[in-house]
Design a protein around this motif. Sequence first.
Motif, PDB file in Angstrom:
ATOM      1  N   HIS A   1       0.837  -0.331   0.749  1.00  0.00           N
ATOM      2  CA  HIS A   1      -0.244   0.614   0.480  1.00  0.00           C
ATOM      3  C   HIS A   1      -1.452   0.358   1.385  1.00  0.00           C
ATOM      4  O   HIS A   1      -1.916   1.286   2.039  1.00  0.00           O
ATOM      5  CB  HIS A   1      -0.672   0.733  -0.974  1.00  0.00           C
ATOM      6  CG  HIS A   1      -1.697   1.808  -1.053  1.00  0.00           C
ATOM      7  ND1 HIS A   1      -1.389   3.130  -1.130  1.00  0.00           N
ATOM      8  CD2 HIS A   1      -3.037   1.762  -0.860  1.00  0.00           C
ATOM      9  CE1 HIS A   1      -2.481   3.853  -1.033  1.00  0.00           C
ATOM     10  NE2 HIS A   1      -3.503   3.049  -0.865  1.00  0.00           N
TER      11      HIS A   1
ATOM     12  N   HIS B   1       0.793   2.334  -7.712  1.00  0.00           N
ATOM     13  CA  HIS B   1       0.990   3.779  -7.874  1.00  0.00           C
ATOM     14  C   HIS B   1       2.275   4.264  -7.218  1.00  0.00           C
ATOM     15  O   HIS B   1       2.649   5.409  -7.387  1.00  0.00           O
ATOM     16  CB  HIS B   1      -0.236   4.592  -7.403  1.00  0.00           C
ATOM     17  CG  HIS B   1      -0.536   4.476  -5.943  1.00  0.00           C
ATOM     18  ND1 HIS B   1      -1.804   4.570  -5.442  1.00  0.00           N
ATOM     19  CD2 HIS B   1       0.253   4.263  -4.871  1.00  0.00           C
ATOM     20  CE1 HIS B   1      -1.771   4.435  -4.136  1.00  0.00           C
ATOM     21  NE2 HIS B   1      -0.537   4.247  -3.774  1.00  0.00           N
ATOM     22  N   HIS B   2       2.941   3.373  -6.481  1.00  0.00           N
ATOM     23  CA  HIS B   2       4.252   3.737  -5.948  1.00  0.00           C
ATOM     24  C   HIS B   2       5.346   3.460  -6.969  1.00  0.00           C
ATOM     25  O   HIS B   2       6.513   3.725  -6.715  1.00  0.00           O
ATOM     26  CB  HIS B   2       4.539   2.948  -4.669  1.00  0.00           C
ATOM     27  CG  HIS B   2       3.582   3.287  -3.563  1.00  0.00           C
ATOM     28  ND1 HIS B   2       3.830   4.278  -2.645  1.00  0.00           N
ATOM     29  CD2 HIS B   2       2.366   2.793  -3.258  1.00  0.00           C
ATOM     30  CE1 HIS B   2       2.806   4.371  -1.815  1.00  0.00           C
ATOM     31  NE2 HIS B   2       1.893   3.481  -2.169  1.00  0.00           N
TER      32      HIS B   2
END
Lengths: 537, 220
Positions: free
Chosen positions: A254, A303-304
């Motif tokens: 990220h 968030h992945h």
Amino acid sequence: MSEAAANQASESYLSRGWRLRDWLFTTDHKRVAWLYTVSITAFFFLGGLAALVIRLELITPEGDVVSADAYNQLFTIHGVVMVWFFLIPSIPNTLGNFLLPLMVGAKDLAFPKLNIISWYIYTIGGVFTIAAVITSGVDTGWTFYTPYSTQYADRAVVAALTGVFVVGFSSILTGINFIVTTHKMRAPGLTWFRLPLFVWANYATSLVMVLATPVLSATLILLILERMLGIGIFDPALGGDPILFQHLFWFYSHPAVYIMILPGMGVVSELITCFSRKTVFGYHGMAISILAITVFGFLVWGHHMFVSGQSLYAGLMFSFFTFLVALPSAIKTFNWTATLYKGKLIFSAVMIYALSFVGLFTIGGFTGIFLASLAVDVHVHDTYFVVAHFHYIMVGGMVTAYLGGLHFWWPKMTGRMYPEIWAKVAALALFIGFNLTFFPQYLMGYAGMPRRYQTYPEDFQILHVMSSLGAGVLAIGYLLPLVYLLWSLRWGKRAPPNPWRAAGLEWRTDSPPPKHNFLEPQTVTGPPYDYDTIDNK
Amino acid sequence: MTTTPSTTSKAAPDEQFDDLTQQRQADLMGMWIFLATELMLFGGIFTAFTVYRFAYPEVFAEAATHLDLKLGTFNTALLVTSSLFMALAERAVNAGQRRKTLAFLFVTIGIGVVFLGIKGYEWHHEYTEKLMPILGLAFEYPGAHPDRAEMFFNFYYVLTGLHAVHMSLGLVTLSVMVVFTWRWRDPSRLGRQIQINGLYWAFVDVVWVFIFTTQYLLRA
Ligand SMILES: [Cu+2]
């Protein structure tokens, strides 16, 4: 200094030294920037070729152009090449390498030898990976998720992992070089809040490079050891957790998104202020936003993994922090628009690129907020909605900024002007082609079209055809600059030191600059982007 | 960071720098940032270890008793001692004492080699005990939950192996320093280089202390 020596010092960095070894063993940051430019351009067109075949395949619902296996390898090649070998080094190692020392008024980067070594590491690692991926086929995608990558995928996975691991060192070396140069080698009077935003952006990018890349290295080492020696850190049979791999991977990947976008933001700030003839609106806010994005960027990796089985409470926190990143990003977007407001806008090709960036980045960022929402993400996870979102950031954002910056500083780098009219055509082709390619992907993704599928229901065909058409237009937007920029090297008009009447130390020296960048030591006495003073002279 | 001796006059900075102070500060800062990357590298693996240590506390504590605590402790003492000699070498080179610098570097390298020898002996011992689950070797763990215990040993080999790689690299660069000290061409540059090597060596030392604590000492 004798007169002959003085003459030689004022010669441009390109005027002498055209044997092969003058380039391959150079330590001049400006020449290393060119070496990187050649390498990343080659990788870019290779990755683009893979994308073109993918788009060709997706014109029809059936799998008819390539086999299913080849399709999996194609999107792996596209992802691996574009992420690891194009986007991550793109702006920092080309424009950043060339401009950072110039912008801070230094003679070179702090560690010129590490700089050229980083190019060798990058190029050798890249070629090695490509060779492995192409000859024996890797179909893991660019993310190498376990347990598929450790227990099921083809043998070449180890080779691909090794290549990516090696290339990581080039990022680390670049990061170290940029950070030290920014801290220790600024010209007298060039305080932190007088630095160009491009320098801020590359500085922040470097922080991410040195802090996140080693975690990726560690993760890749663990994968390689698991495959080669059977040291199963992620092996469920030993009580290992494949999800742990995702945590470690995204802890790097990220923030790596910010390696890919922050330099673009830096470029665009320079372009917009110059072609609005106005100082950047809210300069301090812009600089601090860059740092805020960098810091928050380290807290959002989960968030992945909203649907990977991580705890719901973890998901909640990751969602919250992801929303927080939107704040400094929005500040930047507002400040760019506020810079344009009541500016004397000049619609040059460079400006078209910059405005494209702002628009496309806004759409990409906005749809990122959809994805950061837990419930919506369950619906669109692993669909083309996600594909469209990150292409709006990576291509609409980063590639557009890269091309804009390349045009803006082309006269400085080469001493030649490019044909403005063709550049405008290319910039418009990029904008139109890009939207035609990727906007339909939002629609099909929202309607349920999953990523990485070679075949699809007929309902999606019209959108897929539009997308493939757009890819063709986009290709023109990429190929045109390749042609006219190369053409300009020989036939372009000679560039004056400051063709855009831009602010910044890099414009105070010749185009192209002499070997040690400036003939006299530079001092800085005022704020950055002082366009009022420049225009009233 | 740079390793070739300067060809210009003695005590001149490299061409990209204004003066020697700037160069020294830049070199040191570069090394500190590099060490931060090293910290993140080991940090990632330690984090993974911590996750499993909390998931399987009893098995890991029990598995740790199969390591040789005496040799581990002895090695820790050795490494700390070597750092002392490394620091002495830094002092000696800054005082312009070529022979003392050489002597201290040799002692540091010597201790490092002994450390690796002992580490190798430990690995060999674990190999004969069939506690080395690598390359399909038999893993015959006598305690409960051999699969979870195998995970402990996986981490043990990854961490000690990676540390040994770092030590070996350190020994190589220290040997280069021996050559440079032998030649004694540009003492100011040499002082910088040895200081940077000293930072690296101290870091490798600190990492070992963490490995020793988490692998050997957290036992049942
Ligand atoms: Cu992300």
